[in-house]
Design a protein around this motif. Structure first.
Motif, PDB file in Angstrom:
ATOM      1  N   MET A 163       0.852  -1.178   0.000  1.00 47.91           N
ATOM      2  CA  MET A 163       0.000   0.000   0.000  1.00 47.91           C
ATOM      3  C   MET A 163       0.901   1.246   0.000  1.00 47.91           C
ATOM      4  N   LYS A 164       0.533   2.221  -0.818  1.00 45.00           N
ATOM      5  CA  LYS A 164       1.313   3.458  -0.915  1.00 45.00           C
ATOM      6  C   LYS A 164       1.105   4.313   0.326  1.00 45.00           C
ATOM      7  N   LEU A 165       2.076   5.194   0.589  1.00 45.74           N
ATOM      8  CA  LEU A 165       2.012   6.060   1.769  1.00 45.74           C
ATOM      9  C   LEU A 165       0.756   6.926   1.747  1.00 45.74           C
ATOM     10  N   ASP A 166       0.355   7.413   0.581  1.00 41.23           N
ATOM     11  CA  ASP A 166      -0.872   8.220   0.453  1.00 41.23           C
ATOM     12  C   ASP A 166      -2.073   7.455   1.025  1.00 41.23           C
ATOM     13  N   VAL A 187       0.429  12.276  12.705  1.00 42.16           N
ATOM     14  CA  VAL A 187       0.419  11.273  11.628  1.00 42.16           C
ATOM     15  C   VAL A 187       1.790  10.615  11.522  1.00 42.16           C
ATOM     16  N   TYR A 188       2.843  11.427  11.550  1.00 39.98           N
ATOM     17  CA  TYR A 188       4.207  10.888  11.459  1.00 39.98           C
ATOM     18  C   TYR A 188       4.497   9.927  12.620  1.00 39.98           C
ATOM     19  N   LEU A 189       4.140  10.324  13.848  1.00 35.26           N
ATOM     20  CA  LEU A 189       4.380   9.463  15.009  1.00 35.26           C
ATOM     21  C   LEU A 189       3.586   8.165  14.924  1.00 35.26           C
ATOM     22  N   TYR A 190       2.364   8.247  14.414  1.00 34.71           N
ATOM     23  CA  TYR A 190       1.573   7.034  14.208  1.00 34.71           C
ATOM     24  C   TYR A 190       2.294   6.113  13.227  1.00 34.71           C
ATOM     25  N   CYS A 191       2.774   6.692  12.141  1.00 31.85           N
ATOM     26  CA  CYS A 191       3.511   5.897  11.141  1.00 31.85           C
ATOM     27  C   CYS A 191       4.738   5.248  11.775  1.00 31.85           C
ATOM     28  N   ASN A 218       5.397   4.584  14.909  1.00 26.63           N
ATOM     29  CA  ASN A 218       5.033   3.589  15.928  1.00 26.63           C
ATOM     30  C   ASN A 218       4.434   2.324  15.337  1.00 26.63           C
ATOM     31  N   ASN A 219       3.965   2.412  14.098  1.00 27.42           N
ATOM     32  CA  ASN A 219       3.337   1.255  13.455  1.00 27.42           C
ATOM     33  C   ASN A 219       4.148   0.740  12.269  1.00 27.42           C
ATOM     34  N   LYS A 220       5.430   1.092  12.259  1.00 26.42           N
ATOM     35  CA  LYS A 220       6.379   0.618  11.258  1.00 26.42           C
ATOM     36  C   LYS A 220       5.949   0.906   9.813  1.00 26.42           C
ATOM     37  N   ILE A 221       5.347   2.077   9.631  1.00 28.28           N
ATOM     38  CA  ILE A 221       4.992   2.552   8.295  1.00 28.28           C
ATOM     39  C   ILE A 221       6.118   3.476   7.864  1.00 28.28           C
ATOM     40  N   LYS A 222       6.749   3.165   6.751  1.00 29.28           N
ATOM     41  CA  LYS A 222       7.911   3.937   6.312  1.00 29.28           C
ATOM     42  C   LYS A 222       7.489   5.258   5.683  1.00 29.28           C
TER      43      LYS A 222
END
Length: 121
Positions: A1-4, A23-27, A29-33
């Motif tokens: 899935m794309k970052l968008d 949003v950045y901290l959520y990413c 903390n959830n290993k979303i690059k």
């Protein structure tokens, strides 16, 4: 899935409004690059395209709202919490005064929320 798509999913799953940092901290903390810069780029693109709404409050970070249509907000000057507010007939009233030149509006009412009022007593 794309970052968008991931960021849109994060916003749609949120209970309220989020800053870019939220949003950045959520990413993170959830290993979303994605870097902070890429989060800002995606949020700007989504708001520019009308998918989400960017709400600017002078002196505070912009917040991003999953609800893209025009509506009002309450902003607590003590804790910074933002809530949606519905003022019936506001858009229609503006349209009457401005006519066909109406494009959009942003209304943010500053107040002190119930939690902050309770904590100050």
């Amino acid at each position: 899935m794309k970052l968008d798509e991931q960021i849109l999913e994060i916003l749609n799953g949120s209970k309220g409004h989020m800053t870019a940092e939220d949003v950045y901290l959520y990413c993170a903390n959830n290993k979303i690059k994605g870097s902070m810069a890429s989060v800002y780029r995606v949020l700007s693109k989504l708001s520019d395209n009308g998918v989400i709404r960017k709400v600017s409050i002078p002196g505070h970070p912009d917040i991003f709202d999953k609800t893209p249509y025009e509506h009002e907000h309450l902003f607590c000057v003590k804790c910074g919490k933002v809530k949606d507010l519905k003022i019936d007939g506001l858009k229609e009233s503006i349209l009457k005064k401005v006519g066909n030149s109406f494009q959009s509006y942003d209304l943010c009412v500053k107040y002190v929320c119930e939690d902050c009022l309770k904590n100050s007593n």
